[in-house]
Design an enzyme around this catalytic site. Structure first.
Site, short mmCIF file in Angstrom:
data_model
loop_
_atom_site.label_atom_id
_atom_site.label_comp_id
_atom_site.label_asym_id
_atom_site.label_seq_id
_atom_site.Cartn_x
_atom_site.Cartn_y
_atom_site.Cartn_z
N GLU A 1 0.81 -1.22 0.00
CA GLU A 1 0.00 0.00 0.00
C GLU A 1 0.84 1.27 0.00
O GLU A 1 0.36 2.34 -0.35
CB GLU A 1 -1.01 0.00 1.15
CG GLU A 1 -0.43 0.12 2.55
CD GLU A 1 -0.20 -1.25 3.19
OE1 GLU A 1 0.00 -2.24 2.45
OE2 GLU A 1 -0.20 -1.32 4.44
N CYS A 2 2.12 1.16 0.38
CA CYS A 2 2.99 2.34 0.35
C CYS A 2 3.27 2.79 -1.09
O CYS A 2 3.77 3.89 -1.29
CB CYS A 2 4.29 2.04 1.08
SG CYS A 2 5.16 0.64 0.39
#
Lengths: 220, 227
Positions: free
Chosen positions: A49-50
């Protein structure tokens, strides 16, 4: 089982849930062990998700670029050939928009309605929800991988007592004792680890289990 | 046209009481030189918006925005995850810092809405949880049988970004996961500052690869070889 064996059992069983080509987001802790146990011929794409799809593992120290490429825990990471870097809006378009096949994550509590609590213990620890609330709402399948109890205390309950991450979001629970599906009628035990009896699992669970008529030994 | 300044000059633009967006995810993609100068100045009473509190490295080196937290320069902090910087939780518990937690995907879209002129974000994330009572939730709607929360857009006085290659017109190319929230923040603040890891001439960047057009950027920070 010691802690390491417990983690290995859970991760190995969780890996069996994956199909070739699945796009998966893994939470911190036990889920990060899952890729080690992927069956032969099963290749997955990891979404971090980063900001990347097709995330690779930790790079060799000389290849690490901590200022540029990190995983969701902030540690140096790598990207596989064919991967893409994305901004946070695109990352959560993948997640919330239903484009991620599955997410595996830990829990403080899960209840028989599939409610999940994993982001806050009021007055004690407040790590924050990070991406978890979006992941469990958006991923096609939500699988909780965790130790069955916390120091003997029930984590699988009739009703969560901690603030929820999301309502009715959990599809499956994998622990060292077995595999459980969350159904409309409650939590159904479908696989059991050979070291335990049904009575053991029930005693370690704070909700009344439905025992599958088709109960099998855990597929490890 | 964006003006080229030093990190020290950039930090001095930010005044006590201002609201500031910081790009970055655990320090990756944070304008470290500007943050370091802001820490030296000690500018306080800031309302900060950043994904997380970053971390202090095992050797005691501050990383990302962790020194600003350590110095208690924030009065209010909008974030999605604070677990890896224990000082945030300590300050939250002793009442010296107001922390507003936002789901990460909602945070990204609230920034995007702030920059895109939208009145808010409508998302299923957080329905049925305690965040329904948080300050940025404006209400609830139901479309086709699904409940959604209505969230406010986020805006700020400043956005402090990190770019990998920035040309002298302020056009930004990012590298790796350091992109994260930077492109959304670039659109959502009155004054936008980008720290350039590499500063290049206008025309050197392929227009196809520019993620943040220079029209959003007010100041380019270049100290001559930023890391």
């Amino acid at each position: 089982m010691d802690k390491a064996q417990i983690k290995a059992v859970i991760a190995a069983r969780a890996a069996k849930e994956l199909k070739d080509g699945d796009i998966v987001n893994l939470g911190i802790g036990i889920p990060t062990l899952i890729p080690t146990y992927l069956p032969e011929g099963v290749n997955i794409q990891l979404q971090a998700e980063c900001g990347m799809i097709n995330a690779g593992g930790a790079p060799a120290p000389e290849d690490a670029e901590p200022a540029h490429i990190c995983d969701a825990g902030g540690s140096p990471a790598s990207i596989l050939t064919g991967g893409a870097f994305i901004d946070s809006s695109m990352s959560f378009t993948m997640i919330r928009g239903g484009h991620v096949n599955g997410t595996f994550l830990g829990a403080l509590q899960v209840d028989e309605k599939g409610n999940l609590a994993n982001w806050i213990i009021p007055g004690k620890t407040v790590p924050g929800m990070g991406g978890a609330m979006d992941l469990v709402v958006g991923a096609n399948k939500v699988i909780v991988t965790m130790e069955h109890t916390a120091k003997g205390n029930h984590k699988i309950l009739k009703d969560c007592t901690l603030p929820l991450t999301a309502v009715k979001c959990v599809d499956m629970i994998i622990t060292e004792m077995g595999v459980m599906n969350v159904t409309d009628k409650g939590i159904e035990l479908v696989e059991i680890h050979p070291e335990f009896t049904v009575e053991d699992v029930q005693a370690a669970t704070g909700a009344t289990l439905i025992i599958s008529p088709d109960l099998k030994p855990m597929d490890l | 046209m964006a003006k080229i300044i030093t990190s020290k000059e950039a930090a001095a633009l930010i005044k006590s009481g201002d609201s500031v967006m910081f790009g970055g995810f655990m320090g990756c993609g944070t304008a470290q030189n500007v943050v370091n100068e802001l820490a030296k100045l000690g500018t306080d009473n800031l309302t900060a918006m950043c994904n997380d509190g970053a971390k202090t490295l095992p050797d005691g080196t501050f990383y990302g925005i962790s020194e600003l937290i350590h110095n208690k320069q924030f009065k209010k902090f909008y974030a999605t995850h604070i677990g890896l910087n224990p000082e945030v939780g300590q300050q939250m518990n002793d009442g010296s810092l107001e922390v507003v937690l936002i789901p990460q995907g909602s945070f990204a879209e609230m920034l995007r809405a702030g920059g895109a002129g939208l009145g808010g974000v409508i998302t299923p994330t957080g329905v049925g949880t305690i965040i329904e009572g948080y300050e940025y939730v404006q209400g609830k709607v139901n479309y086709d049988g699904v409940d959604y929360l209505i969230l406010k857009p986020l805006k700020a006085d400043f956005a402090v970004l990190k770019g990998y290659k920035v040309d002298k017109a302020g056009n930004i190319c990012y590298h790796g996961t350091a992109r994260n929230f930077n492109p959304m923040m670039a659109t959502a603040a009155k004054t936008v500052i980008v720290e350039a890891e590499n500063l290049v001439e206008i025309g050197e960047l392929d227009p196809d690869n520019i993620v943040t057009p220079g029209m959003f950027v007010d100041y380019i920070v270049y100290d001559g070889g930023n890391k």
